[in-house]
Design a protein around this motif. Structure first.
Motif, PDB file in Angstrom:
ATOM      1  N   LEU A 145       0.807  -1.105   0.066  1.00  0.00           N
ATOM      2  CA  LEU A 145       0.000  -0.152   0.169  1.00  0.00           C
ATOM      3  C   LEU A 145       0.961   1.162   0.031  1.00  0.00           C
ATOM      4  CD1 LEU A 145      -2.723  -1.018   2.653  1.00  0.00           C
ATOM      5  CD2 LEU A 145      -2.754  -1.284   0.069  1.00  0.00           C
ATOM      6  N   THR A 146       0.591   2.135  -0.785  1.00  0.00           N
ATOM      7  CA  THR A 146       1.178   3.320  -0.829  1.00  0.00           C
ATOM      8  C   THR A 146       0.708   4.613  -0.161  1.00  0.00           C
ATOM      9  OG1 THR A 146       0.386   3.806  -3.152  1.00  0.00           O
ATOM     10  CG2 THR A 146       2.426   2.823  -2.967  1.00  0.00           C
ATOM     11  N   GLU A 147      -0.724   4.695  -0.366  1.00  0.00           N
ATOM     12  CA  GLU A 147      -1.315   6.080   0.462  1.00  0.00           C
ATOM     13  C   GLU A 147      -1.659   5.413   1.714  1.00  0.00           C
ATOM     14  OE1 GLU A 147      -3.946   7.865  -2.042  1.00  0.00           O
ATOM     15  OE2 GLU A 147      -2.516   7.694  -3.772  1.00  0.00           O
ATOM     16  N   ARG A 148      -2.406   4.163   1.616  1.00  0.00           N
ATOM     17  CA  ARG A 148      -3.141   3.831   3.249  1.00  0.00           C
ATOM     18  C   ARG A 148      -2.285   2.684   3.639  1.00  0.00           C
ATOM     19  NH1 ARG A 148      -8.569   2.400   0.155  1.00  0.00           N
ATOM     20  NH2 ARG A 148      -7.515   2.604  -1.701  1.00  0.00           N
ATOM     21  N   ASN A 149      -1.154   2.983   4.182  1.00  0.00           N
ATOM     22  CA  ASN A 149      -0.064   1.968   4.580  1.00  0.00           C
ATOM     23  C   ASN A 149      -0.127   1.321   5.833  1.00  0.00           C
ATOM     24  OD1 ASN A 149       0.575   4.271   5.800  1.00  0.00           O
ATOM     25  ND2 ASN A 149       2.830   4.223   4.979  1.00  0.00           N
ATOM     26  N   PHE A 150      -1.589   1.302   6.491  1.00  0.00           N
ATOM     27  CA  PHE A 150      -1.804   0.710   7.588  1.00  0.00           C
ATOM     28  C   PHE A 150      -3.234   0.174   7.617  1.00  0.00           C
ATOM     29  CE2 PHE A 150      -2.869   5.358   7.779  1.00  0.00           C
ATOM     30  CZ  PHE A 150      -4.224   5.267   8.524  1.00  0.00           C
ATOM     31  N   ALA A 155     -18.450  -6.287  25.106  1.00  0.00           N
ATOM     32  CA  ALA A 155     -17.221  -6.464  24.998  1.00  0.00           C
ATOM     33  C   ALA A 155     -16.761  -5.498  24.095  1.00  0.00           C
ATOM     34  CB  ALA A 155     -17.021  -7.921  24.338  1.00  0.00           C
ATOM     35  N   SER A 156     -15.373  -5.127  24.405  1.00  0.00           N
ATOM     36  CA  SER A 156     -14.625  -4.268  23.238  1.00  0.00           C
ATOM     37  C   SER A 156     -13.253  -4.899  23.012  1.00  0.00           C
ATOM     38  CB  SER A 156     -14.336  -2.937  24.115  1.00  0.00           C
ATOM     39  OG  SER A 156     -13.642  -3.093  25.405  1.00  0.00           O
ATOM     40  N   LEU A 157     -12.623  -4.327  22.167  1.00  0.00           N
ATOM     41  CA  LEU A 157     -11.305  -4.757  21.705  1.00  0.00           C
ATOM     42  C   LEU A 157     -10.040  -4.389  22.656  1.00  0.00           C
ATOM     43  CD1 LEU A 157     -10.422  -6.265  19.030  1.00  0.00           C
ATOM     44  CD2 LEU A 157      -9.898  -4.190  17.821  1.00  0.00           C
ATOM     45  N   LEU A 158      -9.141  -5.177  22.662  1.00  0.00           N
ATOM     46  CA  LEU A 158      -8.286  -4.907  23.406  1.00  0.00           C
ATOM     47  C   LEU A 158      -6.978  -4.583  22.832  1.00  0.00           C
ATOM     48  CD1 LEU A 158      -8.534  -7.276  26.372  1.00  0.00           C
ATOM     49  CD2 LEU A 158      -8.860  -4.913  26.569  1.00  0.00           C
ATOM     50  N   GLY A 159      -5.939  -3.968  22.844  1.00  0.00           N
ATOM     51  CA  GLY A 159      -4.501  -4.009  22.011  1.00  0.00           C
ATOM     52  C   GLY A 159      -4.897  -2.780  21.094  1.00  0.00           C
ATOM     53  N   ASN A 160      -3.538  -2.764  20.444  1.00  0.00           N
ATOM     54  CA  ASN A 160      -3.285  -1.699  19.577  1.00  0.00           C
ATOM     55  C   ASN A 160      -4.061  -2.216  18.174  1.00  0.00           C
ATOM     56  OD1 ASN A 160      -2.537   0.174  17.738  1.00  0.00           O
ATOM     57  ND2 ASN A 160      -0.292  -0.275  17.885  1.00  0.00           N
ATOM     58  N   PRO A 161      -5.219  -1.283  17.855  1.00  0.00           N
ATOM     59  CA  PRO A 161      -5.929  -1.709  16.652  1.00  0.00           C
ATOM     60  C   PRO A 161      -5.367  -1.340  15.299  1.00  0.00           C
ATOM     61  CG  PRO A 161      -6.884   0.332  17.730  1.00  0.00           C
ATOM     62  CD  PRO A 161      -5.623  -0.230  18.478  1.00  0.00           C
ATOM     63  N   THR A 162      -4.268  -0.715  15.437  1.00  0.00           N
ATOM     64  CA  THR A 162      -3.596  -0.368  14.017  1.00  0.00           C
ATOM     65  C   THR A 162      -2.146  -0.870  13.900  1.00  0.00           C
ATOM     66  OG1 THR A 162      -4.628   1.925  14.300  1.00  0.00           O
ATOM     67  CG2 THR A 162      -2.808   1.958  12.792  1.00  0.00           C
ATOM     68  N   ALA A 163      -2.235  -1.511  12.623  1.00  0.00           N
ATOM     69  CA  ALA A 163      -0.932  -2.312  12.321  1.00  0.00           C
ATOM     70  C   ALA A 163      -0.411  -1.604  10.957  1.00  0.00           C
ATOM     71  CB  ALA A 163      -1.169  -3.605  12.168  1.00  0.00           C
ATOM     72  N   ASP A 164       1.008  -1.341  10.818  1.00  0.00           N
ATOM     73  CA  ASP A 164       1.396  -1.006   9.557  1.00  0.00           C
ATOM     74  C   ASP A 164       1.447  -2.151   8.627  1.00  0.00           C
ATOM     75  OD1 ASP A 164       2.241   1.762  10.512  1.00  0.00           O
ATOM     76  OD2 ASP A 164       4.127   1.051  11.557  1.00  0.00           O
ATOM     77  N   THR A 170      -0.095  -7.634  16.827  1.00  0.00           N
ATOM     78  CA  THR A 170       0.516  -8.365  18.017  1.00  0.00           C
ATOM     79  C   THR A 170      -0.315  -8.733  19.214  1.00  0.00           C
ATOM     80  OG1 THR A 170       1.776  -6.348  18.561  1.00  0.00           O
ATOM     81  CG2 THR A 170       2.908  -7.674  16.987  1.00  0.00           C
ATOM     82  N   ASP A 171      -1.113  -7.620  19.611  1.00  0.00           N
ATOM     83  CA  ASP A 171      -1.725  -7.853  20.959  1.00  0.00           C
ATOM     84  C   ASP A 171      -3.226  -7.683  20.856  1.00  0.00           C
ATOM     85  OD1 ASP A 171      -1.724  -5.093  20.243  1.00  0.00           O
ATOM     86  OD2 ASP A 171      -0.830  -4.572  22.182  1.00  0.00           O
ATOM     87  N   LEU A 172      -4.014  -8.110  19.867  1.00  0.00           N
ATOM     88  CA  LEU A 172      -5.431  -7.953  19.874  1.00  0.00           C
ATOM     89  C   LEU A 172      -5.859  -8.866  20.781  1.00  0.00           C
ATOM     90  CD1 LEU A 172      -6.476  -7.305  16.146  1.00  0.00           C
ATOM     91  CD2 LEU A 172      -6.108  -5.494  18.056  1.00  0.00           C
ATOM     92  N   GLY A 173      -6.910  -8.472  21.404  1.00  0.00           N
ATOM     93  CA  GLY A 173      -7.921  -9.549  22.223  1.00  0.00           C
ATOM     94  C   GLY A 173      -9.459  -8.725  22.494  1.00  0.00           C
ATOM     95  N   VAL A 174     -10.332  -9.737  23.035  1.00  0.00           N
ATOM     96  CA  VAL A 174     -11.436  -9.268  23.369  1.00  0.00           C
ATOM     97  C   VAL A 174     -12.051  -9.505  24.758  1.00  0.00           C
ATOM     98  CG1 VAL A 174     -14.013  -9.961  22.757  1.00  0.00           C
ATOM     99  CG2 VAL A 174     -12.083 -10.088  21.139  1.00  0.00           C
TER     100      VAL A 174
END
Length: 108
Positions: free
Chosen positions: A18-23, A35-44, A53-57
């Motif tokens: 991806l060149t413009e949307r690189n995440f 429930a909600s999402l745990l961890g960093n929701p954005t990945a390059d 690397t660390d998603l959870g519910v």
């Protein structure tokens, strides 16, 4: 626990950079739960792959999906995973019966 990966592919299934949307950003969709999402929701995206690397519910339940969006809010590049279930954690294991004294790895 295993890492979640998202591959960015073209119509022929080839990895693309991806060149413009690189995440990729993940959000939790659910039918009815607090429930909600745990961890960093954005990945390059690196080499066409985004690794979370660390998603959870936060709670158990059925009918969850992840919505995955390339780039910023308002972009149309969005997919949704098949529904999945989050099971309660195992709190205690109890084994009925004994274990053999010696067993080689891979032996029946």
């Amino acid at each position: 626990h295993p890492q979640s990966k998202v591959a960015c592919v073209d119509d022929n299934g080839n990895l693309i950079e991806l060149t413009e949307r690189n995440f990729i950003t993940a959000s939790l969709s659910l039918l009815s739960s607090s429930a909600s999402l745990l961890g960093n929701p954005t990945a390059d995206v690196v080499g066409g792959i985004a690794t979370f690397t660390d998603l959870g519910v936060t709670a158990e339940g059925q009918g969850f999906t992840l919505r995955l969006r390339a780039g910023a809010a308002g972009d149309n590049a969005t997919i949704e995973t098949p529904r999945f279930t989050v099971l309660p954690p195992v709190r205690k294991l109890r084994f009925a019966g004994g274990f053999p004294n010696k067993t080689a790895a891979g032996a029946p």
